[in-house]
Motif scaffolding. Structure first.
Motif, PDB file in Angstrom:
ATOM      1  N   ASP A 253       7.599   7.484  -3.031  1.00 31.60           N
ATOM      2  CA  ASP A 253       6.961   6.188  -2.814  1.00 31.60           C
ATOM      3  C   ASP A 253       7.429   5.216  -3.898  1.00 31.60           C
ATOM      4  O   ASP A 253       7.530   5.576  -5.074  1.00 31.60           O
ATOM      5  CB  ASP A 253       5.436   6.335  -2.869  1.00 31.60           C
ATOM      6  N   PHE A 254       7.712   3.969  -3.479  1.00 32.37           N
ATOM      7  CA  PHE A 254       8.227   2.945  -4.398  1.00 32.37           C
ATOM      8  C   PHE A 254       7.286   1.743  -4.486  1.00 32.37           C
ATOM      9  O   PHE A 254       7.679   0.683  -4.953  1.00 32.37           O
ATOM     10  CB  PHE A 254       9.606   2.464  -3.917  1.00 32.37           C
ATOM     11  N   SER A 255       6.035   1.900  -4.045  1.00 34.91           N
ATOM     12  CA  SER A 255       5.146   0.751  -3.898  1.00 34.91           C
ATOM     13  C   SER A 255       4.718   0.145  -5.231  1.00 34.91           C
ATOM     14  O   SER A 255       4.337  -1.015  -5.290  1.00 34.91           O
ATOM     15  CB  SER A 255       3.899   1.143  -3.097  1.00 34.91           C
ATOM     16  N   GLU A 256       4.739   0.885  -6.317  1.00 38.66           N
ATOM     17  CA  GLU A 256       4.357   0.356  -7.630  1.00 38.66           C
ATOM     18  C   GLU A 256       5.581  -0.030  -8.464  1.00 38.66           C
ATOM     19  O   GLU A 256       5.521  -0.092  -9.677  1.00 38.66           O
ATOM     20  CB  GLU A 256       3.518   1.391  -8.391  1.00 38.66           C
TER      21      GLU A 256
ATOM     22  N   GLU B 185       8.144   1.686  -8.959  1.00 36.93           N
ATOM     23  CA  GLU B 185       8.680   2.846  -9.647  1.00 36.93           C
ATOM     24  C   GLU B 185       8.697   4.010  -8.669  1.00 36.93           C
ATOM     25  O   GLU B 185       8.001   4.004  -7.652  1.00 36.93           O
ATOM     26  CB  GLU B 185       7.851   3.204 -10.882  1.00 36.93           C
ATOM     27  N   VAL B 186       9.512   5.010  -8.947  1.00 34.58           N
ATOM     28  CA  VAL B 186       9.626   6.161  -8.058  1.00 34.58           C
ATOM     29  C   VAL B 186       8.463   7.114  -8.315  1.00 34.58           C
ATOM     30  O   VAL B 186       8.235   7.541  -9.450  1.00 34.58           O
ATOM     31  CB  VAL B 186      10.959   6.889  -8.270  1.00 34.58           C
ATOM     32  N   ASP B 187       7.725   7.429  -7.248  1.00 37.71           N
ATOM     33  CA  ASP B 187       6.597   8.345  -7.340  1.00 37.71           C
ATOM     34  C   ASP B 187       6.777   9.409  -6.270  1.00 37.71           C
ATOM     35  O   ASP B 187       6.775   9.102  -5.071  1.00 37.71           O
ATOM     36  CB  ASP B 187       5.285   7.588  -7.132  1.00 37.71           C
TER      37      ASP B 187
ATOM     38  N   ARG C  80       0.833  -1.206   0.000  1.00 38.58           N
ATOM     39  CA  ARG C  80       0.000   0.000   0.000  1.00 38.58           C
ATOM     40  C   ARG C  80       0.867   1.256   0.000  1.00 38.58           C
ATOM     41  O   ARG C  80       0.522   2.270  -0.605  1.00 38.58           O
ATOM     42  CB  ARG C  80      -0.928  -0.015   1.217  1.00 38.58           C
ATOM     43  N   ALA C  81       1.986   1.182   0.697  1.00 35.77           N
ATOM     44  CA  ALA C  81       2.934   2.296   0.693  1.00 35.77           C
ATOM     45  C   ALA C  81       4.322   1.762   0.999  1.00 35.77           C
ATOM     46  O   ALA C  81       4.488   0.852   1.808  1.00 35.77           O
ATOM     47  CB  ALA C  81       2.542   3.358   1.719  1.00 35.77           C
ATOM     48  N   LEU C  82       5.303   2.327   0.336  1.00 34.88           N
ATOM     49  CA  LEU C  82       6.712   2.012   0.588  1.00 34.88           C
ATOM     50  C   LEU C  82       7.470   3.320   0.382  1.00 34.88           C
ATOM     51  O   LEU C  82       7.947   3.622  -0.703  1.00 34.88           O
ATOM     52  CB  LEU C  82       7.202   0.926  -0.362  1.00 34.88           C
ATOM     53  N   ARG C  83       7.566   4.105   1.450  1.00 35.12           N
ATOM     54  CA  ARG C  83       8.037   5.481   1.329  1.00 35.12           C
ATOM     55  C   ARG C  83       9.324   5.717   2.097  1.00 35.12           C
ATOM     56  O   ARG C  83       9.563   5.134   3.156  1.00 35.12           O
ATOM     57  CB  ARG C  83       6.979   6.458   1.855  1.00 35.12           C
ATOM     58  N   LEU C  84      10.113   6.623   1.557  1.00 38.73           N
ATOM     59  CA  LEU C  84      11.286   7.144   2.225  1.00 38.73           C
ATOM     60  C   LEU C  84      11.310   8.656   2.023  1.00 38.73           C
ATOM     61  O   LEU C  84      10.959   9.149   0.943  1.00 38.73           O
ATOM     62  CB  LEU C  84      12.573   6.526   1.664  1.00 38.73           C
ATOM     63  N   GLY C  85      11.727   9.372   3.051  1.00 39.36           N
ATOM     64  CA  GLY C  85      11.766  10.817   2.929  1.00 39.36           C
ATOM     65  C   GLY C  85      12.453  11.464   4.105  1.00 39.36           C
ATOM     66  O   GLY C  85      13.115  10.811   4.908  1.00 39.36           O
TER      67      GLY C  85
END
Length: 495
Positions: free
Chosen positions: A184-187, A189-191, A163-168
Motif C-alpha cells: 500500500d502506498f496511500s501514506e 510510503e511503502v507499507d 484510503r487505499a492505494l494498493r498494488l499486488g
C-alpha cells in the motif's frame, strides 16, 4: 455460415463455366484442377471457422463454469462426491488465492492452452497445462471529508486522502499451493499489507481447509474481516477499530481455516506487523473466529458469529493509549480517547455477530469487549463497543455476502453502467457506540451514519456518508461533550 460458403463456391464455379466473355473456354483438366483448388480452400475455411467458434464457446462458458459449476466439473474429472459451491452468485468470483480446492482442481484438470480470462477489472492468466495461475491485484480508494458543527474550530476541517492505494498479485501452482502479496502506498510510503503463501486440500466431501503463513489480515468481527474495498460504509465500525489487538489488523504468523457447507472457523497465532525491529520479543497474539449460517436459501440467510483473541505484549508495546476515530477516518481530531495508559502486559478481546439478509435488505449487529491487564497491581481496563447496521439494494441485487468467509465481498452488479445500465444503488444506515469510561481519563462517544452507495459495475463504486457524532473526552485537546456532522465521499476501484 458454412452453407453460405459452400453456396458461394458453387456459384463462382457456375459463373466461370457460363460466362461467354472469357478469353478462352477452359479445358476439362483445367476445370477439374479449379474445382479441386476450391474444395481445398473451402475445407481450410471450415477448419478455421470450427476453431474460432470453439474458442468463442469456451470463452463464453468459462465465466459460468468458474462461478457455478467448477466444483462439479472437478468432481466429474476426479469421481468425487458432490459438494455445493460455497460462493454466492451475488459476489464477484474469487481469485486464484481464494478459490477452494475443488475449483482449483477443475482448472488443472481442464487445460486448454495458455488462456487469459477477464474478470473484475484485470485478467487471470493460466498456463497451457492448467498448473500455473496468476492475477494482478489493485485497489484505489480516494476520499474527501468535511466536518462542521463542532464547538471546537480545530475539529471543523475539510480534508482529502487516499484510503487505499494498493498494488499486488496472487496466484497458484496446481490445485493446492497458492500465494498473495500486496503493498500500500496511500501514506506516501511503502507499507506491506497482505503477504502470504498457503496450502489447501479437502478433509471430506463436505469439508475443506487451507493453511497460510506470512503477513496475515485478521479474521476478527464481521466488518473487521471485510476488506476496506468491500465495507458498506467508508470506515469500519468501532467494534472493528477499537476491540483489536495492539498490533492492529495484521501480524506475521500462521492461520488455519476450515470450511463446511454453511460454516467456517479459523485459528491463528501471529507476532507483530512487518517491521525492522528485532531487538526485543514480538507480542504474541492467538485468535479465532467462527461463523454459521443456520438458515440459507436462494434469497435469504441468517448469520451467527463469534471471535476472540489473547495477546501477550512485548516489552516494547506496553503503551495502550488509544484514540479511536468516530467521525470518519480523515478527521483525526474527531476521536474518542482513553487518555494516557501505560504499563500494559496483556489483553484479551472477544465479540459476537448476529445478522442476515432477505432479498435486498440486510441487517448486522456486532458487540465486543477488550480487557487490558496492567502491571503494578492496577485493575484491568475494559473497552466496550457495539453497533447495528443495515442496508437495502434498490436495484434488485442481493447483499454481497460471502457465505464461505462470513463477510462482505464485491457485489455482482446486475445492470452495469458501462453496459448502458443504471448500476446498483444501496442505501445504508448504522449506529455505533464506544465506551472507554472504565478509565479515569477515558471518554465515550457514538455516531449515527446514513449513506448511499452507487456501484457502477462490480469493481467501481461511489459512496457518500453523512455522520452525526458525539464525543465526551476527559483528556486531550477537545474535552467535554461535543457533537457535529461529517460528510464524507469516496470513489473506489478494486481489481
Amino acid at each position: 455460415m458454412m452453407s453460405s460458403l459452400l453456396r458461394g463456391g458453387c456459384a463462382a464455379l457456375a459463373l466461370i463455366a457460363a460466362t461467354p466473355a472469357l478469353a478462352q473456354t477452359p479445358s476439362a483438366e483445367e476445370l477439374a484442377a479449379l474445382v479441386k483448388a476450391q474444395a481445398a480452400e473451402i475445407a481450410a475455411l471450415k477448419a478455421r471457422l470450427d476453431k474460432i467458434e470453439g474458442q468463442a464457446v469456451a470463452q463464453n462458458a468459462a465465466p459460468v463454469a468458474a462461478q457455478q459449476s467448477a466444483p462439479q466439473v472437478a468432481r466429474q474429472q476426479a469421481s468425487e462426491p458432490l459438494v455445493i459451491a460455497p460462493f454466492a452468485p451475488q459476489i464477484v468470483p474469487p481469485g486464484p488465492a481464494d478459490i477452494d480446492v475443488a475449483q482449483a482442481r477443475a482448472v488443472a484438470a481442464n487445460p486448454s492452452g495458455v488462456t487469459t480470462e477477464w474478470g473484475a477489472g484485470l485478467p487471470v492468466f493460466r498456463s497451457a497445462d492448467g498448473v500455473f495461475t496468476y492475477k494482478p491485484r489493485g485497489r484505489i480508494l480516494v476520499d474527501v471529508s468535511s466536518t462542521m458543527g463542532s464547538r471546537y474550530n480545530g475539529r471543523n476541517t475539510t480534508t482529502t486522502g487516499m484510503r487505499a492505494l494498493r498494488l499486488g498479485l496472487e496466484g497458484g501452482v496446481g490445485p493446492h499451493f497458492f500465494y498473495q502479496f500486496e503493498s500500500d502506498f496511500s501514506e506516501n510510503e511503502v507499507d506491506i499489507v497482505t503477504a502470504f503463501m498457503g496450502w489447501r486440500n479437502r478433509l471430506s466431501s463436505k469439508v475443506d481447509y487451507d493453511v497460510r503463513a506470512g503477513h496475515l489480515f485478521n479474521d476478527r468481527a464481521f466488518e473487521g474481516s471485510t476488506g476496506s474495498d468491500s465495507t458498506p460504509f467508508l470506515e469500519r465500525g468501532v467494534v472493528s477499530t477499537a476491540i483489536i489487538p495492539q498490533r492492529g489488523f495484521y501480524g506475521i504468523g500462521i492461520m488455519g481455516r476450515m470450511f463446511g457447507p454453511n460454516w467456517h472457523a479459523s485459528v491463528s497465532v501471529t507476532g507483530d506487523r512487518v517491521d525492522g525491529q528485532q531487538a526485543t520479543n514480538d507480542s504474541r497474539t492467538a485468535a479465532f473466529r467462527a461463523h454459521w449460517n443456520p438458515i440459507k436459501t436462494d434469497n435469504s440467510l441468517l448469520h451467527v458469529g463469534a471471535w476472540g483473541f489473547d495477546e501477550a505484549l512485548s516489552s516494547a508495546a506496553t503503551t495502550l493509549t488509544r484514540s479511536t476515530v468516530i467521525g470518519g477516518r480523515f478527521n483525526g481530531a474527531v476521536r474518542v480517547s482513553t487518555g494516557e495508559l501505560l504499563g500494559g502486559k496483556s489483553t484479551t478481546g472477544y465479540g459476537v455477530e448476529l445478522g442476515g439478509y432477505t432479498g435486498g435488505l440486510w441487517v448486522m449487529g456486532e458487540a465486543g469487549r477488550r480487557v487490558a491487564r496492567l502491571t503494578g497491581g492496577r485493575p484491568d481496563f475494559e473497552s466496550k463497543a457495539w453497533s447495528v447496521s443495515s442496508g437495502f439494494f434498490l436495484t434488485g441485487e442481493l447483499p454481497p455476502y460471502n457465505p464461505r468467509l462470513g463477510s462482505f465481498g464485491q457485489p455482482n452488479v446486475l445492470d452495469p453502467v458501462l453496459n448502458g445500465g443504471s448500476g446498483a444503488i444501496e442505501l445504508t444506515a448504522r449506529y455505533e457506540n464506544l465506551d472507554y469510561t472504565d478509565l479515569v481519563l477515558g471518554g465515550d462517544g457514538w455516531a449515527a451514519t446514513l449513506g448511499v452507495n452507487w456501484y457502477l459495475n462490480s469493481f467501481t463504486r461511489i459512496q457518500l456518508n453523512g455522520i452525526h457524532w458525539r464525543t465526551n473526552n476527559r483528556a486531550g485537546a477537545y474535552t467535554g461533550s461535543d457533537d457535529g456532522q461529517t460528510v464524507s465521499a469516496r470513489v473506489g476501484v478494486t481489481f
